[in-house]
Enzyme design. Structure first.
Site, short mmCIF file in Angstrom:
data_model
loop_
_atom_site.label_atom_id
_atom_site.label_comp_id
_atom_site.label_asym_id
_atom_site.label_seq_id
_atom_site.Cartn_x
_atom_site.Cartn_y
_atom_site.Cartn_z
N HIS A 8 0.80 -1.23 0.00
CA HIS A 8 0.00 0.00 0.00
C HIS A 8 0.83 1.27 0.00
CE1 HIS A 8 -2.10 -3.29 2.18
NE2 HIS A 8 -3.01 -3.01 1.28
N GLY A 24 -7.52 12.27 6.54
CA GLY A 24 -8.21 11.20 5.85
C GLY A 24 -8.16 11.36 4.34
N ARG A 28 -6.27 16.45 0.82
CA ARG A 28 -5.88 17.33 1.91
C ARG A 28 -4.41 17.14 2.24
NH1 ARG A 28 -9.77 16.97 6.74
NH2 ARG A 28 -11.14 17.95 5.22
N VAL A 92 -5.09 14.43 11.65
CA VAL A 92 -5.68 15.76 11.54
C VAL A 92 -6.92 15.63 10.66
CG1 VAL A 92 -3.63 17.15 11.98
CG2 VAL A 92 -4.00 16.27 9.68
N GLY A 93 -8.05 16.04 11.20
CA GLY A 93 -9.27 15.85 10.44
C GLY A 93 -10.40 16.68 10.97
N GLU A 183 -16.20 10.87 15.09
CA GLU A 183 -15.39 10.78 13.88
C GLU A 183 -15.27 9.30 13.55
OE1 GLU A 183 -11.66 9.85 14.06
OE2 GLU A 183 -12.52 8.90 15.80
N MET A 184 -14.34 8.90 12.67
CA MET A 184 -14.40 7.52 12.19
C MET A 184 -13.06 6.77 12.16
SD MET A 184 -17.23 7.81 9.10
CE MET A 184 -17.58 6.06 9.15
N GLU A 185 -12.01 7.31 12.81
CA GLU A 185 -10.71 6.66 12.66
C GLU A 185 -9.87 6.51 13.92
OE1 GLU A 185 -12.06 8.01 8.80
OE2 GLU A 185 -11.55 9.30 10.50
N SER A 207 -16.26 20.60 12.16
CA SER A 207 -16.77 20.99 10.84
C SER A 207 -18.30 21.05 10.81
CB SER A 207 -16.30 20.01 9.77
OG SER A 207 -16.76 18.70 10.07
N ASP A 208 -18.92 20.37 11.75
CA ASP A 208 -20.37 20.46 11.87
C ASP A 208 -20.75 20.12 13.31
OD1 ASP A 208 -21.44 17.29 11.54
OD2 ASP A 208 -19.52 17.76 10.60
#
Length: 238
Positions: A8, A24, A28, A92-93, A183-185, A207-208
């Protein structure tokens, strides 16, 4: 460290720094490299998961996209740690705020990561384990934010496998336990770092907000996170 190819990540001789920022979105990562790094060289393009290494204030720093979700960041962070020698990994996200006390643009520093994922089952621990971030990195970034007048919150986040949830009260239930944001990670990164004995931190820009329903535009998400990036990049000083 001498680069070695994995399925990868294929550096083709380009360096990968011990300190790496992990957004992510690979675009970015490209934006961060072009905007914040000097003399950046690309070290990965496999599956369009872009990675770059350059310098930030004279210190070597890498940045690479990780994709969406725990399996994706877990795969990339494992290879970066175990094959390429990364020892300070900073996600960072963006995140969704779970309390009306979080304003758009505020920073959230993940002190710990809760999850609805089964990722932690592989470690076969005799109980419920809560992965935490590096206090050294968190303290450094938090102090930097205060010095700059940037509003930062440190606390628990939830790393969820589900973006569109079939139950409509899940975020309220997490919030009732003091969880700041979703978040998701992060849980995958923190678990891999803990198992390997290296440092990790997740830093987010709100962000929201799932309570107030305020939200950034896609363009703001892509380019509006300068304070977060600059603060995260200062961990190269440690």
């Amino acid at each position: 460290m001498s680069p070695t190819a994995t399925p990868h990540i294929k550096p083709d001789g380009a360096p990968i720094a011990e300190t790496i920022l992990l957004p992510g979105d690979p675009l970015r990562a490209k934006f961060i490299a072009e905007t914040f790094l000097e003399d950046a060289v690309q070290f990965n393009s496999v599956r369009n998961m872009l990675g770059y290494t350059g310098t930030y204030r004279g210190r070597e720093l890498s940045v690479m996209g990780t994709g969406m979700g725990i399996p994706s960041i877990a795969l990339y962070s494992w290879e970066l740690i175990h094959v390429f020698g990364c020892t300070k990994l900073v996600r960072v996200g963006s995140c969704g705020g779970l309390t009306d006390g979080l304003e758009l643009g505020d920073l959230v520093l993940a002190q710990a990561a809760s999850t609805d994922s089964n990722y932690l089952a592989q470690f076969d621990l005799p109980g419920t384990w809560a992965p935490t971030g590096s206090f050294r990195l968190l303290d450094h970034v938090y102090r930097g934010a205060r010095e700059r007048g940037v509003t930062a919150h440190a606390g628990n986040v939830v790393s969820s496998d589900t973006f569109y949830h079939a139950q409509d009260d899940t975020t309220r239930r997490w919030a009732s336990m003091g969880v700041l944001a979703v978040e998701m990670e992060t849980v995958g990164l923190y678990a891999n770092a803990a198992a390997a004995g290296v440092e990790a931190l997740a830093v987010f820009t709100v962000s929201d907000n799932l309570v107030t329903h305020a939200q950034m535009t896609p363009e703001q998400r892509q380019t509006g996170f300068a304070s977060m990036i600059e603060l995260a990049a200062t961990v190269t000083e440690l």
